[in-house]
Design a protein around this motif. Structure first.
Motif, PDB file in Angstrom:
ATOM      1  N   MET A 201     106.405 -29.781 -62.891  1.00  0.00           N
ATOM      2  CA  MET A 201     107.587 -29.766 -62.976  1.00  0.00           C
ATOM      3  C   MET A 201     108.480 -28.840 -62.231  1.00  0.00           C
ATOM      4  O   MET A 201     109.724 -28.652 -61.591  1.00  0.00           O
ATOM      5  CB  MET A 201     108.440 -29.845 -64.739  1.00  0.00           C
ATOM      6  CG  MET A 201     108.358 -31.000 -64.839  1.00  0.00           C
ATOM      7  SD  MET A 201     109.247 -32.409 -63.510  1.00  0.00           S
ATOM      8  CE  MET A 201     107.382 -33.053 -62.613  1.00  0.00           C
ATOM      9  N   ALA A 202     108.085 -27.566 -62.586  1.00  0.00           N
ATOM     10  CA  ALA A 202     108.566 -26.000 -61.983  1.00  0.00           C
ATOM     11  C   ALA A 202     107.489 -25.010 -62.383  1.00  0.00           C
ATOM     12  O   ALA A 202     106.435 -25.391 -63.337  1.00  0.00           O
ATOM     13  CB  ALA A 202     109.920 -25.759 -63.028  1.00  0.00           C
ATOM     14  N   SER A 203     107.556 -23.603 -62.086  1.00  0.00           N
ATOM     15  CA  SER A 203     106.948 -22.732 -62.254  1.00  0.00           C
ATOM     16  C   SER A 203     107.656 -21.584 -62.891  1.00  0.00           C
ATOM     17  O   SER A 203     109.005 -21.662 -62.676  1.00  0.00           O
ATOM     18  CB  SER A 203     106.084 -22.188 -61.465  1.00  0.00           C
ATOM     19  OG  SER A 203     106.777 -22.282 -59.848  1.00  0.00           O
ATOM     20  N   GLY A 204     107.549 -20.304 -63.262  1.00  0.00           N
ATOM     21  CA  GLY A 204     107.397 -18.984 -62.696  1.00  0.00           C
ATOM     22  C   GLY A 204     108.052 -19.422 -64.927  1.00  0.00           C
ATOM     23  O   GLY A 204     109.091 -18.252 -64.560  1.00  0.00           O
ATOM     24  N   VAL A 205     107.833 -19.313 -65.840  1.00  0.00           N
ATOM     25  CA  VAL A 205     108.647 -19.580 -67.192  1.00  0.00           C
ATOM     26  C   VAL A 205     107.524 -18.472 -67.163  1.00  0.00           C
ATOM     27  O   VAL A 205     106.502 -18.792 -67.668  1.00  0.00           O
ATOM     28  CB  VAL A 205     108.523 -20.965 -67.503  1.00  0.00           C
ATOM     29  CG1 VAL A 205     109.483 -21.764 -66.751  1.00  0.00           C
ATOM     30  CG2 VAL A 205     107.122 -21.437 -67.843  1.00  0.00           C
ATOM     31  N   SER A 234     118.141 -28.874 -63.238  1.00  0.00           N
ATOM     32  CA  SER A 234     118.447 -30.502 -63.593  1.00  0.00           C
ATOM     33  C   SER A 234     118.158 -32.034 -63.424  1.00  0.00           C
ATOM     34  O   SER A 234     116.634 -31.657 -62.560  1.00  0.00           O
ATOM     35  CB  SER A 234     120.075 -30.628 -63.553  1.00  0.00           C
ATOM     36  OG  SER A 234     120.680 -29.627 -63.893  1.00  0.00           O
ATOM     37  N   ASP A 235     118.024 -33.180 -63.543  1.00  0.00           N
ATOM     38  CA  ASP A 235     117.440 -34.302 -62.704  1.00  0.00           C
ATOM     39  C   ASP A 235     116.257 -34.327 -62.744  1.00  0.00           C
ATOM     40  O   ASP A 235     115.422 -34.822 -62.019  1.00  0.00           O
ATOM     41  CB  ASP A 235     118.129 -33.833 -60.916  1.00  0.00           C
ATOM     42  CG  ASP A 235     119.379 -34.022 -60.840  1.00  0.00           C
ATOM     43  OD1 ASP A 235     120.497 -34.495 -61.995  1.00  0.00           O
ATOM     44  OD2 ASP A 235     119.670 -33.869 -59.519  1.00  0.00           O
ATOM     45  N   LEU A 236     115.632 -33.892 -63.755  1.00  0.00           N
ATOM     46  CA  LEU A 236     114.418 -34.129 -64.340  1.00  0.00           C
ATOM     47  C   LEU A 236     113.538 -35.336 -63.690  1.00  0.00           C
ATOM     48  O   LEU A 236     112.852 -35.446 -63.494  1.00  0.00           O
ATOM     49  CB  LEU A 236     113.926 -33.524 -65.229  1.00  0.00           C
ATOM     50  CG  LEU A 236     114.277 -32.079 -65.666  1.00  0.00           C
ATOM     51  CD1 LEU A 236     113.763 -31.681 -66.955  1.00  0.00           C
ATOM     52  CD2 LEU A 236     113.015 -31.303 -65.027  1.00  0.00           C
ATOM     53  N   PRO A 237     114.241 -37.253 -64.636  1.00  0.00           N
ATOM     54  CA  PRO A 237     113.487 -38.118 -64.087  1.00  0.00           C
ATOM     55  C   PRO A 237     113.183 -38.325 -62.802  1.00  0.00           C
ATOM     56  O   PRO A 237     112.647 -39.392 -62.042  1.00  0.00           O
ATOM     57  CB  PRO A 237     114.435 -39.301 -64.719  1.00  0.00           C
ATOM     58  CG  PRO A 237     115.050 -38.534 -65.744  1.00  0.00           C
ATOM     59  CD  PRO A 237     115.546 -36.828 -65.737  1.00  0.00           C
ATOM     60  N   ALA A 238     114.702 -37.677 -61.660  1.00  0.00           N
ATOM     61  CA  ALA A 238     114.582 -37.630 -60.241  1.00  0.00           C
ATOM     62  C   ALA A 238     112.870 -37.182 -59.431  1.00  0.00           C
ATOM     63  O   ALA A 238     112.286 -37.461 -58.216  1.00  0.00           O
ATOM     64  CB  ALA A 238     115.590 -37.539 -59.608  1.00  0.00           C
ATOM     65  N   MET A 239     113.545 -36.365 -60.623  1.00  0.00           N
ATOM     66  CA  MET A 239     111.946 -35.165 -59.953  1.00  0.00           C
ATOM     67  C   MET A 239     110.364 -35.837 -60.702  1.00  0.00           C
ATOM     68  O   MET A 239     109.123 -35.448 -59.062  1.00  0.00           O
ATOM     69  CB  MET A 239     111.891 -34.136 -60.219  1.00  0.00           C
ATOM     70  CG  MET A 239     113.270 -33.176 -60.159  1.00  0.00           C
ATOM     71  SD  MET A 239     113.428 -31.398 -60.931  1.00  0.00           S
ATOM     72  CE  MET A 239     111.255 -30.925 -60.951  1.00  0.00           C
ATOM     73  N   ILE A 240     110.533 -36.509 -61.608  1.00  0.00           N
ATOM     74  CA  ILE A 240     109.079 -37.008 -61.721  1.00  0.00           C
ATOM     75  C   ILE A 240     108.928 -38.528 -61.499  1.00  0.00           C
ATOM     76  O   ILE A 240     107.804 -39.136 -61.239  1.00  0.00           O
ATOM     77  CB  ILE A 240     109.272 -37.301 -63.538  1.00  0.00           C
ATOM     78  CG1 ILE A 240     109.669 -36.505 -64.532  1.00  0.00           C
ATOM     79  CG2 ILE A 240     107.988 -37.664 -63.786  1.00  0.00           C
ATOM     80  CD1 ILE A 240     109.565 -36.369 -66.277  1.00  0.00           C
ATOM     81  N   GLY A 241     110.318 -39.000 -60.484  1.00  0.00           N
ATOM     82  CA  GLY A 241     109.699 -39.939 -60.096  1.00  0.00           C
ATOM     83  C   GLY A 241     109.438 -41.328 -61.296  1.00  0.00           C
ATOM     84  O   GLY A 241     108.465 -42.262 -59.897  1.00  0.00           O
ATOM     85  N   MET A 242     110.091 -41.576 -62.295  1.00  0.00           N
ATOM     86  CA  MET A 242     110.229 -42.478 -62.918  1.00  0.00           C
ATOM     87  C   MET A 242     110.863 -42.850 -64.116  1.00  0.00           C
ATOM     88  O   MET A 242     111.914 -41.485 -64.158  1.00  0.00           O
ATOM     89  CB  MET A 242     108.743 -42.700 -64.042  1.00  0.00           C
ATOM     90  CG  MET A 242     107.996 -41.433 -63.929  1.00  0.00           C
ATOM     91  SD  MET A 242     109.669 -41.005 -66.102  1.00  0.00           S
ATOM     92  CE  MET A 242     107.551 -39.518 -66.116  1.00  0.00           C
ATOM     93  N   GLY A 243     111.338 -43.558 -64.575  1.00  0.00           N
ATOM     94  CA  GLY A 243     112.465 -44.106 -65.457  1.00  0.00           C
ATOM     95  C   GLY A 243     111.956 -43.028 -67.177  1.00  0.00           C
ATOM     96  O   GLY A 243     111.132 -42.225 -67.103  1.00  0.00           O
TER      97      GLY A 243
END
Length: 490
Positions: A201-205, A234-243
């Motif tokens: 989902m992301a990096s750099g943490v 934000s908008d993680l479900p959209a990034m994941i591509g599922m519900g």
């Protein structure tokens, strides 16, 4: 100390905690992994960290010694600000340790070669403690949601004894929101675990993620980045591509590959430890009727055995009155007027009806862009915080964020962009929860014991625990022992 004649600070004004800082051991471990150091060099770093500071980022020491390795600016280790950055301090230690390593040196003697102590034997004497901390660097949690205990054990994510991953590269505490488990790798990635797969989902943490389910059904991700800033995605479900399907993971309930003292997987596997005491709910009990899941109606326990949409019990609470505060109840003595952290600015999502709805093609393009180029929204300046943020959301969409300050001592909070100090004396990442009566409870470990913040930090239980606590809306607090067992601690 680095360039001094002592191990632990002899300065009576420099308080050294009796237990290690879970976030410090993870950062030191991650730096060693990123540099590809040998097992011996890694163990030398953990032995040195324990002898010098009990693996805590100390802002004091003998003479001008600072940080986890008690490095001295006057001896050329760096500026005070650099030394107080655990990533920098660990990098300097490992840089010299790799250069000085010789076959005949034990991990402890190698640590002494870097630290130049008067007492070289102390480092090898710390072998057992350092080995335990190194194993714990691959662990994290608990995150208890809907009666299900999520932990990281030996580099993999588990939920009630069911293994969700097999890559053995996860660290820290997982977070659950919208039926999806989010966890951090040793490389600083945040991955979403769903449908038997994990997606970046992301990096750099630099710290554990906090995933939050908003009232509108969207998910936001909060984390402390590598530069010490607090940020939001934000908008993680959209990034994941599922519900919001329930987390499934690999689903095999198998033995956990054990790691040896240096964190390397061992061929001698042991069974997954029990996550509960005798009076704790079993996996079958995790799917109890809705009204028994922390009093949250119309939600499902986020169990890996339930195929239905999973709700997050500690993300919302019923019966919350309109009068909300982003502060800790009864904490006016902490310097927060009227129990508020900041003002009541509304951060609700704009009304979608006010704009033309994008086409399906446009939405698809937007989702692809989010997935390939996720952008963290900064919420603080760099070097502001450490560890894991804790976030609560109110029914109107307003969010309050609680973090441990970069110097490790202060509890900071914000709900509208203005950070305020709520309390001090913090020794671990805070846990904030919206209680059933609409008030906010804040919890943390101090000296290894769970505490609740009122006008002061009040202990909740005896015994020693590690990492963080997981608090529920009904006031129940879970914590994990050094042996990996998750129990009710308050």
């Amino acid at each position: 100390m680095s360039g001094t004649a002592h191990a632990l600070p002899s300065n009576v004004l420099c308080r050294v905690p009796g237990v290690h800082d879970a976030e410090v051991i993870r950062v030191v471990h991650a730096v060693g992994l990123s540099r590809g150091v040998s097992d011996k060099v890694m163990l030398a770093g953990f032995e040195a960290g324990w002898v010098e500071s009990h693996m805590n980022n100390l802002a004091c020491g003998d003479a001008d010694s600072l940080g986890v390795f008690q490095q001295r600016p006057s001896m050329g280790w760096g500026t005070p600000d650099q030394i107080m950055n655990v990533t920098y301090a660990a990098g300097r230690f490992f840089e010299l340790a790799v250069r000085m390593d010789r076959e005949h040196l034990s991990p402890g003697l190698l640590a002494d070669a870097v630290q130049r102590s008067c007492c070289p034997e102390r480092y090898d004497q710390a072998f057992e403690r350092a080995s335990t901390m190194l194993r714990q660097a691959w662990q994290g949690g608990p995150e208890v949601v809907g009666g299900v205990v999520h932990v990281v054990q030996d580099g993999d994510v588990w939920a009630d004894g069911v293994r969700l991953t097999t890559s053995q590269d996860f660290v820290g505490r997982p977070s659950v929101a919208g039926g999806v488990v989010y966890a951090r790798t040793a490389r600083g990635e945040v991955r979403a675990l769903v449908g038997g797969t994990s997606r970046v989902m992301a990096s750099g943490v630099a710290g554990d993620p906090e995933a939050v389910l908003r009232p509108d059904g969207t998910v936001e991700l909060y984390a402390i980045l590598a530069d010490g800033s607090v940020a939001k995605l934000s908008d993680l479900p959209a990034m994941i591509g599922m519900g919001t399907a329930s987390p499934q993971g690999a689903r095999q309930s198998v033995s956990i590959p054990r790691r040896n003292a240096t964190g390397v997987p061992s061929t001698d596997a042991a069974s997954a430890p029990s996550q509960y005491t005798a009076n704790e709910p079993s996996r079958q009990q995790a799917s109890v009727p809705n009204e028994h899941v922390a009093g949250v109606p119309d939600e499902r326990a986020a169990s890996v055995l339930d195929e239905r949409a999973a709700g997050v019990s500690n993300e919302r609470a019923t019966g919350v009155p309109d009068e909300r505060t982003a502060g800790v109840p009864d904490e006016r003595a902490a310097g927060v007027p009227n129990g508020q952290v900041v003002g009541t600015q509304d951060h609700r999502v704009p009304d979608a009806s006010a704009a033309t709805a994008p086409s399906r093609h446009e939405l698809s393009a937007q989702n692809r862009q989010r997935t390939s180029n996720p952008v963290w929204q900064p919420l603080s300046p760099p070097a502001f915080a450490t560890g894991k943020p804790s976030v609560i959301t109110y029914p109107d969409g307003t969010a309050a964020v609680y973090v441990r300050s970069g110097d490790g001592d202060k509890l900071m909070a914000t709900a509208a962009g203005t950070w305020r100090e709520i309390a001090n004396g913090l020794e671990a990442s805070p846990e904030a929860v919206l209680r059933l009566d609409g008030t906010v409870g804040v919890y943390a470990l101090k000296d290894g014991r769970p505490h609740r913040l009122t006008t002061t930090w009040e202990p909740l239980a005896e015994g020693r625990f590690i990492d963080t606590v997981s608090a529920q809306p009904d006031g129940t607090v879970y914590a994990r022992t050094a042996e990996g067992k998750v129990v009710k601690a308050g």
